[in-house]
Write a protein that holds these residues in place. Structure first.
Motif, PDB file in Angstrom:
ATOM      1  N   MET A   1       1.017  -1.140   0.276  1.00 12.55           N
ATOM      2  CA  MET A   1      -0.484   0.120  -0.302  1.00 12.55           C
ATOM      3  C   MET A   1       0.929   1.403   0.271  1.00 12.55           C
ATOM      4  O   MET A   1       1.466   1.655   0.596  1.00 12.55           O
ATOM      5  CB  MET A   1      -1.127   0.136   1.281  1.00 12.55           C
ATOM      6  N   ALA A   2       0.646   2.323  -0.979  1.00 13.88           N
ATOM      7  CA  ALA A   2       1.430   3.293  -0.820  1.00 13.88           C
ATOM      8  C   ALA A   2       0.919   4.521   0.145  1.00 13.88           C
ATOM      9  O   ALA A   2      -0.590   4.803  -0.259  1.00 13.88           O
ATOM     10  CB  ALA A   2       1.176   3.907  -2.114  1.00 13.88           C
ATOM     11  N   ILE A   3       1.859   4.861   0.504  1.00  7.58           N
ATOM     12  CA  ILE A   3       1.202   6.193   1.144  1.00  7.58           C
ATOM     13  C   ILE A   3       1.908   7.848   0.530  1.00  7.58           C
ATOM     14  O   ILE A   3       2.642   7.647   0.643  1.00  7.58           O
ATOM     15  CB  ILE A   3       2.068   6.052   3.201  1.00  7.58           C
ATOM     16  N   ASN A   4       0.399   8.531   0.224  1.00  8.56           N
ATOM     17  CA  ASN A   4       1.105   9.609   0.281  1.00  8.56           C
ATOM     18  C   ASN A   4       1.250  10.902   0.783  1.00  8.56           C
ATOM     19  O   ASN A   4       0.224  10.922   2.039  1.00  8.56           O
ATOM     20  CB  ASN A   4      -0.547   9.988  -0.703  1.00  8.56           C
ATOM     21  N   HIS A   5       2.427  10.828   1.050  1.00  5.20           N
ATOM     22  CA  HIS A   5       2.994  11.770   2.221  1.00  5.20           C
ATOM     23  C   HIS A   5       3.603  13.691   2.215  1.00  5.20           C
ATOM     24  O   HIS A   5       3.538  14.695   2.462  1.00  5.20           O
ATOM     25  CB  HIS A   5       4.585  11.829   2.298  1.00  5.20           C
ATOM     26  N   GLU A   6       2.329  13.521   1.069  1.00 10.14           N
ATOM     27  CA  GLU A   6       2.107  15.081  -0.202  1.00 10.14           C
ATOM     28  C   GLU A   6       1.349  15.683   1.045  1.00 10.14           C
ATOM     29  O   GLU A   6       0.328  15.275   1.526  1.00 10.14           O
ATOM     30  CB  GLU A   6       1.325  14.786  -1.378  1.00 10.14           C
ATOM     31  N   ASN A   7       1.179  17.127   1.250  1.00  8.66           N
ATOM     32  CA  ASN A   7       0.802  18.118   1.649  1.00  8.66           C
ATOM     33  C   ASN A   7      -0.643  18.331   1.076  1.00  8.66           C
ATOM     34  O   ASN A   7      -0.949  18.511  -0.426  1.00  8.66           O
ATOM     35  CB  ASN A   7       1.393  19.377   1.759  1.00  8.66           C
ATOM     36  N   LYS A   8      -1.822  17.717   1.929  1.00  6.83           N
ATOM     37  CA  LYS A   8      -2.603  18.372   1.464  1.00  6.83           C
ATOM     38  C   LYS A   8      -3.514  19.684   2.168  1.00  6.83           C
ATOM     39  O   LYS A   8      -2.774  20.177   2.787  1.00  6.83           O
ATOM     40  CB  LYS A   8      -4.251  17.602   2.272  1.00  6.83           C
ATOM     41  N   ARG A   9      -4.286  20.468   0.862  1.00 10.99           N
ATOM     42  CA  ARG A   9      -4.431  21.652   0.609  1.00 10.99           C
ATOM     43  C   ARG A   9      -6.126  21.593   0.442  1.00 10.99           C
ATOM     44  O   ARG A   9      -6.396  21.541  -0.252  1.00 10.99           O
ATOM     45  CB  ARG A   9      -3.572  22.332  -0.023  1.00 10.99           C
ATOM     46  N   ILE A  10      -6.227  22.873   1.593  1.00 11.94           N
ATOM     47  CA  ILE A  10      -7.841  23.340   0.614  1.00 11.94           C
ATOM     48  C   ILE A  10      -8.420  25.564   0.948  1.00 11.94           C
ATOM     49  O   ILE A  10      -6.949  25.770   1.808  1.00 11.94           O
ATOM     50  CB  ILE A  10      -9.039  22.981   2.571  1.00 11.94           C
ATOM     51  N   GLY A  11      -8.210  25.884  -0.099  1.00 11.31           N
ATOM     52  CA  GLY A  11      -8.291  26.999  -0.250  1.00 11.31           C
ATOM     53  C   GLY A  11      -9.974  27.452  -0.039  1.00 11.31           C
ATOM     54  O   GLY A  11     -10.994  26.837  -0.525  1.00 11.31           O
ATOM     55  N   ILE A  12     -10.170  28.483   0.830  1.00 10.68           N
ATOM     56  CA  ILE A  12     -10.771  29.508   1.134  1.00 10.68           C
ATOM     57  C   ILE A  12     -11.039  30.352   0.783  1.00 10.68           C
ATOM     58  O   ILE A  12     -10.002  31.684   0.559  1.00 10.68           O
ATOM     59  CB  ILE A  12     -11.233  29.073   2.813  1.00 10.68           C
ATOM     60  N   ASN A  13     -12.340  31.084  -0.772  1.00  4.32           N
ATOM     61  CA  ASN A  13     -12.147  31.897  -1.063  1.00  4.32           C
ATOM     62  C   ASN A  13     -13.107  32.444  -1.000  1.00  4.32           C
ATOM     63  O   ASN A  13     -14.144  32.166  -1.166  1.00  4.32           O
ATOM     64  CB  ASN A  13     -11.873  31.910  -2.745  1.00  4.32           C
ATOM     65  N   LEU A  14     -13.347  34.165  -0.462  1.00 12.23           N
ATOM     66  CA  LEU A  14     -14.856  34.763  -0.072  1.00 12.23           C
ATOM     67  C   LEU A  14     -15.390  35.707  -1.082  1.00 12.23           C
ATOM     68  O   LEU A  14     -14.320  36.501  -1.167  1.00 12.23           O
ATOM     69  CB  LEU A  14     -14.791  35.124   1.483  1.00 12.23           C
ATOM     70  N   ASN A  15     -16.172  35.475  -1.858  1.00 10.84           N
ATOM     71  CA  ASN A  15     -16.472  36.712  -2.888  1.00 10.84           C
ATOM     72  C   ASN A  15     -17.604  37.745  -2.184  1.00 10.84           C
ATOM     73  O   ASN A  15     -19.298  37.275  -2.042  1.00 10.84           O
ATOM     74  CB  ASN A  15     -17.180  35.792  -3.207  1.00 10.84           C
ATOM     75  N   TYR A  16     -17.530  39.150  -1.332  1.00  4.00           N
ATOM     76  CA  TYR A  16     -17.636  39.698  -0.972  1.00  4.00           C
ATOM     77  C   TYR A  16     -19.237  40.267  -2.258  1.00  4.00           C
ATOM     78  O   TYR A  16     -20.258  40.436  -1.442  1.00  4.00           O
ATOM     79  CB  TYR A  16     -17.067  41.121  -0.062  1.00  4.00           C
ATOM     80  N   ASP A  17     -18.886  40.237  -2.759  1.00  2.38           N
ATOM     81  CA  ASP A  17     -20.128  41.120  -3.664  1.00  2.38           C
ATOM     82  C   ASP A  17     -20.944  40.613  -4.385  1.00  2.38           C
ATOM     83  O   ASP A  17     -22.234  40.037  -3.803  1.00  2.38           O
ATOM     84  CB  ASP A  17     -19.570  41.308  -5.253  1.00  2.38           C
ATOM     85  N   ASP A  18     -21.140  38.815  -4.367  1.00  2.00           N
ATOM     86  CA  ASP A  18     -21.944  38.060  -4.335  1.00  2.00           C
ATOM     87  C   ASP A  18     -22.170  37.033  -3.348  1.00  2.00           C
ATOM     88  O   ASP A  18     -23.591  36.215  -2.912  1.00  2.00           O
ATOM     89  CB  ASP A  18     -21.643  37.003  -5.401  1.00  2.00           C
ATOM     90  N   ASP A  27      -5.392  18.125  -5.157  1.00  2.00           N
ATOM     91  CA  ASP A  27      -5.689  17.119  -5.967  1.00  2.00           C
ATOM     92  C   ASP A  27      -5.888  15.955  -5.240  1.00  2.00           C
ATOM     93  O   ASP A  27      -6.628  14.706  -5.839  1.00  2.00           O
ATOM     94  CB  ASP A  27      -5.044  16.771  -7.076  1.00  2.00           C
ATOM     95  N   ASN A  28      -5.053  15.404  -3.992  1.00  2.00           N
ATOM     96  CA  ASN A  28      -5.071  14.323  -3.536  1.00  2.00           C
ATOM     97  C   ASN A  28      -5.668  14.074  -2.238  1.00  2.00           C
ATOM     98  O   ASN A  28      -5.588  13.418  -1.054  1.00  2.00           O
ATOM     99  CB  ASN A  28      -3.698  14.452  -2.869  1.00  2.00           C
ATOM    100  N   LEU A  29      -6.845  15.671  -1.493  1.00  2.00           N
ATOM    101  CA  LEU A  29      -7.299  15.159  -0.775  1.00  2.00           C
ATOM    102  C   LEU A  29      -9.525  15.127  -1.785  1.00  2.00           C
ATOM    103  O   LEU A  29      -9.806  15.861  -1.600  1.00  2.00           O
ATOM    104  CB  LEU A  29      -7.857  17.202  -0.097  1.00  2.00           C
ATOM    105  N   THR A  30      -9.199  13.914  -1.451  1.00  2.00           N
ATOM    106  CA  THR A  30     -10.733  12.979  -2.308  1.00  2.00           C
ATOM    107  C   THR A  30     -11.945  12.934  -1.328  1.00  2.00           C
ATOM    108  O   THR A  30     -12.044  12.789  -1.993  1.00  2.00           O
ATOM    109  CB  THR A  30     -10.102  12.325  -3.008  1.00  2.00           C
TER     110      THR A  30
END
Length: 72
Positions: A1-18, A27-30
């Motif tokens: 079993m391969a273990i993925n040691h890459e960093n996992k990331r979540i970007g959060i963007n807020l659009n104040y206008d709408d 891609d590795n956070l599914t």
């Protein structure tokens, strides 16, 4: 079993206008449970850093959870 040691990331963007909130997962956070765990941990950490007490957090979750889960 391969273990993925890459960093996992979540970007959060807020659009104040709408008023939209956009989440961008690396891609590795599914796994939805893992995504939820990371978002929840970030929220609770932020709330604690803002001085919200455990009791206040429990009250907020108790009063507002149904709006998100569909349980009224």
């Amino acid at each position: 079993m391969a273990i993925n040691h890459e960093n996992k990331r979540i970007g959060i963007n807020l659009n104040y206008d709408d008023g939209s909130l956009n989440l961008d997962f690396s891609d590795n956070l599914t796994d939805e449970k893992e995504q939820g765990y990371i978002l929840s941990a970030a929220f609770f950490s932020f709330a604690a850093s803002q001085g919200i007490t455990k009791e206040q957090m429990l009250e907020m979750v108790d009063e507002e959870y149904g709006k998100f889960s569909g349980d009224n």
